[in-house]
Design a protein around this motif. Sequence first.
Motif, PDB file in Angstrom:
ATOM      1  N   GLN A  44      24.471   3.509   5.469  1.00 47.61           N
ATOM      2  CA  GLN A  44      24.162   4.915   5.225  1.00 47.61           C
ATOM      3  C   GLN A  44      22.725   5.094   4.762  1.00 47.61           C
ATOM      4  N   VAL A  45      22.192   6.249   5.116  1.00 50.97           N
ATOM      5  CA  VAL A  45      20.892   6.670   4.603  1.00 50.97           C
ATOM      6  C   VAL A  45      21.180   7.865   3.716  1.00 50.97           C
ATOM      7  N   ILE A  46      20.857   7.704   2.425  1.00 51.63           N
ATOM      8  CA  ILE A  46      21.089   8.803   1.497  1.00 51.63           C
ATOM      9  C   ILE A  46      19.748   9.358   1.032  1.00 51.63           C
ATOM     10  N   ASN A  50      10.525   7.446  -2.044  1.00 52.57           N
ATOM     11  CA  ASN A  50      10.900   7.643  -3.448  1.00 52.57           C
ATOM     12  C   ASN A  50      12.323   8.135  -3.636  1.00 52.57           C
ATOM     13  N   TYR A  51      12.868   8.856  -2.674  1.00 54.43           N
ATOM     14  CA  TYR A  51      14.169   9.495  -2.839  1.00 54.43           C
ATOM     15  C   TYR A  51      15.142   9.216  -1.695  1.00 54.43           C
ATOM     16  N   THR A  52      14.768   8.379  -0.738  1.00 53.64           N
ATOM     17  CA  THR A  52      15.642   8.055   0.383  1.00 53.64           C
ATOM     18  C   THR A  52      15.912   6.560   0.404  1.00 53.64           C
ATOM     19  N   LEU A  53      17.190   6.205   0.496  1.00 56.46           N
ATOM     20  CA  LEU A  53      17.597   4.802   0.453  1.00 56.46           C
ATOM     21  C   LEU A  53      18.544   4.489   1.600  1.00 56.46           C
ATOM     22  N   PHE A  54      18.414   3.281   2.118  1.00 56.00           N
ATOM     23  CA  PHE A  54      19.368   2.745   3.080  1.00 56.00           C
ATOM     24  C   PHE A  54      20.322   1.874   2.271  1.00 56.00           C
ATOM     25  N   VAL A  55      21.620   2.170   2.345  1.00 53.41           N
ATOM     26  CA  VAL A  55      22.631   1.463   1.560  1.00 53.41           C
ATOM     27  C   VAL A  55      23.672   0.911   2.525  1.00 53.41           C
ATOM     28  N   SER A  56      24.115  -0.332   2.271  1.00 58.19           N
ATOM     29  CA  SER A  56      25.071  -0.953   3.179  1.00 58.19           C
ATOM     30  C   SER A  56      25.996  -1.907   2.431  1.00 58.19           C
ATOM     31  N   GLU A  92       6.058  12.760  -6.894  1.00 55.65           N
ATOM     32  CA  GLU A  92       7.512  12.718  -6.847  1.00 55.65           C
ATOM     33  C   GLU A  92       8.052  11.525  -7.615  1.00 55.65           C
ATOM     34  N   LYS A  93       9.135  11.762  -8.301  1.00 56.82           N
ATOM     35  CA  LYS A  93       9.787  10.735  -9.104  1.00 56.82           C
ATOM     36  C   LYS A  93      10.539   9.770  -8.187  1.00 56.82           C
ATOM     37  N   ILE A  94      10.469   8.481  -8.509  1.00 57.03           N
ATOM     38  CA  ILE A  94      11.220   7.481  -7.760  1.00 57.03           C
ATOM     39  C   ILE A  94      12.653   7.491  -8.281  1.00 57.03           C
ATOM     40  N   ILE A  95      13.606   7.757  -7.395  1.00 62.25           N
ATOM     41  CA  ILE A  95      15.013   7.871  -7.773  1.00 62.25           C
ATOM     42  C   ILE A  95      15.716   6.559  -7.470  1.00 62.25           C
ATOM     43  N   SER A  96      16.528   6.079  -8.417  1.00 59.89           N
ATOM     44  CA  SER A  96      17.290   4.849  -8.205  1.00 59.89           C
ATOM     45  C   SER A  96      18.785   5.138  -8.348  1.00 59.89           C
ATOM     46  N   LEU A  97      19.614   4.226  -7.846  1.00 57.52           N
ATOM     47  CA  LEU A  97      21.059   4.429  -7.830  1.00 57.52           C
ATOM     48  C   LEU A  97      21.806   3.915  -9.061  1.00 57.52           C
ATOM     49  N   GLU A 121       0.825  -1.200   0.000  1.00 60.08           N
ATOM     50  CA  GLU A 121       0.000   0.000   0.000  1.00 60.08           C
ATOM     51  C   GLU A 121       0.859   1.249   0.000  1.00 60.08           C
ATOM     52  N   ILE A 122       1.912   1.258   0.806  1.00 58.32           N
ATOM     53  CA  ILE A 122       2.812   2.413   0.862  1.00 58.32           C
ATOM     54  C   ILE A 122       3.451   2.632  -0.503  1.00 58.32           C
ATOM     55  N   THR A 123       3.898   1.547  -1.115  1.00 61.61           N
ATOM     56  CA  THR A 123       4.533   1.642  -2.423  1.00 61.61           C
ATOM     57  C   THR A 123       3.564   2.219  -3.447  1.00 61.61           C
ATOM     58  N   GLN A 124       2.305   1.775  -3.427  1.00 60.95           N
ATOM     59  CA  GLN A 124       1.309   2.276  -4.366  1.00 60.95           C
ATOM     60  C   GLN A 124       1.088   3.773  -4.157  1.00 60.95           C
ATOM     61  N   VAL A 125       1.002   4.218  -2.912  1.00 60.14           N
ATOM     62  CA  VAL A 125       0.811   5.636  -2.635  1.00 60.14           C
ATOM     63  C   VAL A 125       1.992   6.418  -3.197  1.00 60.14           C
ATOM     64  N   GLU A 126       3.233   5.906  -2.971  1.00 59.75           N
ATOM     65  CA  GLU A 126       4.410   6.594  -3.480  1.00 59.75           C
ATOM     66  C   GLU A 126       4.409   6.634  -4.998  1.00 59.75           C
ATOM     67  N   LYS A 127       4.017   5.539  -5.647  1.00 58.18           N
ATOM     68  CA  LYS A 127       4.008   5.488  -7.104  1.00 58.18           C
ATOM     69  C   LYS A 127       2.976   6.452  -7.675  1.00 58.18           C
ATOM     70  N   ASN A 128       1.869   6.615  -6.981  1.00 64.69           N
ATOM     71  CA  ASN A 128       0.821   7.501  -7.464  1.00 64.69           C
ATOM     72  C   ASN A 128       1.098   8.958  -7.129  1.00 64.69           C
ATOM     73  N   GLY A 129       2.075   9.205  -6.257  1.00 62.64           N
ATOM     74  CA  GLY A 129       2.425  10.570  -5.869  1.00 62.64           C
ATOM     75  C   GLY A 129       3.091  11.298  -7.025  1.00 62.64           C
TER      76      GLY A 129
END
Length: 140
Positions: free
Chosen positions: A111-113, A94-100, A40-45, A30-38
Amino acid sequence: MKNTIFAIMILTTIISCKNETKKIETKNTEITQVEKNGSEKIISLPGKTLEYNYGDYVYELNFKSENKLHWKCVKGDEKGKEADETYFTQRLNNYTLFVSWIEQDGLGVSQVINLKDNTINCFLKIDKEIIPLNGTIREL
């Protein structure tokens, strides 16, 4: 009789855990669907090269794929040091990632970027010591 009761208890626990997992998966969907419908662009690395600036230390990270990166220190005591790493990531929004990842010498990097605010919060784990770092990010 004891074995039967024990088996029923185990089965009940397993079923309960599976139901909780389904609830969690549904909530995440559900959270993912809300973000996709928002809006804001989903940013990937993958494909991005980022500069992490911690003040006294600056690193360039090239995210080669979904799980491979190359980092290089361009300022600080480790200037010139570089390596390829296998990393793992979890999307927080959409724009915040946890990377390890864990480097060959055993250094743990978590890290949280935030690619909207261009900030990084990082924890380095060396043996039993944790070193927090905060910095800024810029796309190269």
